[in-house]
Design a protein around this motif. Structure first.
Motif, PDB file in Angstrom:
ATOM      1  N   GLN A  90       2.485   0.473  -6.017  1.00 36.13           N
ATOM      2  CA  GLN A  90       1.409   0.188  -5.206  1.00 36.13           C
ATOM      3  C   GLN A  90       0.358  -0.556  -5.690  1.00 36.13           C
ATOM      4  O   GLN A  90       0.053  -0.655  -6.635  1.00 36.13           O
ATOM      5  CB  GLN A  90       0.877   1.724  -5.010  1.00 36.13           C
TER       6      GLN A  90
ATOM      7  N   LEU B 283       0.977  -1.187   0.498  1.00 35.00           N
ATOM      8  CA  LEU B 283      -0.351  -0.047  -0.032  1.00 35.00           C
ATOM      9  C   LEU B 283       0.793   1.627  -0.023  1.00 35.00           C
ATOM     10  O   LEU B 283       0.093   2.081  -0.396  1.00 35.00           O
ATOM     11  CB  LEU B 283      -0.693   0.040   1.237  1.00 35.00           C
ATOM     12  N   LYS B 284       1.851   1.401   1.125  1.00 34.19           N
ATOM     13  CA  LYS B 284       2.928   2.357   1.057  1.00 34.19           C
ATOM     14  C   LYS B 284       4.177   1.727   0.644  1.00 34.19           C
ATOM     15  O   LYS B 284       4.563   0.658   1.338  1.00 34.19           O
ATOM     16  CB  LYS B 284       2.536   3.308   2.445  1.00 34.19           C
ATOM     17  N   LYS B 285       5.134   2.958   0.258  1.00 30.97           N
ATOM     18  CA  LYS B 285       6.727   1.953  -0.191  1.00 30.97           C
ATOM     19  C   LYS B 285       7.064   1.752   1.698  1.00 30.97           C
ATOM     20  O   LYS B 285       6.898   3.250   2.303  1.00 30.97           O
ATOM     21  CB  LYS B 285       7.396   3.169  -1.484  1.00 30.97           C
TER      22      LYS B 285
ATOM     23  N   TRP C  97       9.304   0.138  -6.820  1.00 24.73           N
ATOM     24  CA  TRP C  97       7.901  -0.447  -6.106  1.00 24.73           C
ATOM     25  C   TRP C  97       6.364   0.500  -6.992  1.00 24.73           C
ATOM     26  O   TRP C  97       6.722   2.247  -7.814  1.00 24.73           O
ATOM     27  CB  TRP C  97       7.838   0.965  -4.352  1.00 24.73           C
TER      28      TRP C  97
END
Length: 151
Positions: free
Chosen positions: A100, A86-88, A98
């Protein structure tokens, strides 16, 4: 000559007789039994659907985690968890590339609205991450837990 009808033009009390209270209670009882049985069956179907949904979620997470590993070089650590989709992540191991893969925090919840638990290495296959749902009792470590590594 006057023709008289053989039908009684007056309203007959015998013909106007309706249902008795006893008959109405019996009918309502039968309807209640049918509705109760249907509600009970629907509850069991809903529970079965939730288990299937959790299995499908775990398969989706496995695919996303494999893609994460292919892009980033390694699976997320246990501390990074599924949030890495969801978040790096800012801590090690940081992915080389990366993207999402989840839309929001709600994607991390199982059908019972409990957050999926993530651990790497997995308990049965250390080479793969493990995703665990707490199940209907909402508590981890009980026999109704579901895992993507269960056989």
């Amino acid at each position: 000559m006057k023709i008289q009808s053989t039908e009684n033009t007056r309203f007959s009390p015998r013909m106007a007789r309706g249902f008795s209270l006893f008959e109405m209670v019996i009918v309502m009882g039968i309807i209640g039994l049918i509705v109760g049985g249907a509600i009970y069956s629907m509850g069991r179907i809903r529970d079965s659907a939730a288990v299937s949904t959790a299995d499908q979620d775990m398969k989706s997470f496995e695919s996303a985690l494999d893609q994460y590993r292919n892009n980033g070089g390694a699976y997320p650590s246990t501390s990074q968890g599924l949030e890495a989709l969801l978040k790096k992540p800012t801590d090690a191991p940081r992915p080389r590339r990366w993207t999402q893969m989840l839309k929001g925090e709600d994607d991390l919840l199982d059908p019972w609205k409990t957050k999926y638990k993530y651990q790497f290495p997995g308990s049965q296959d250390p080479g793969r991450p493990e995703i665990i749902s707490a199940g209907p009792d909402l508590a981890f470590g009980t026999e109704d837990d579901q895992s993507n590594q269960d056989q």
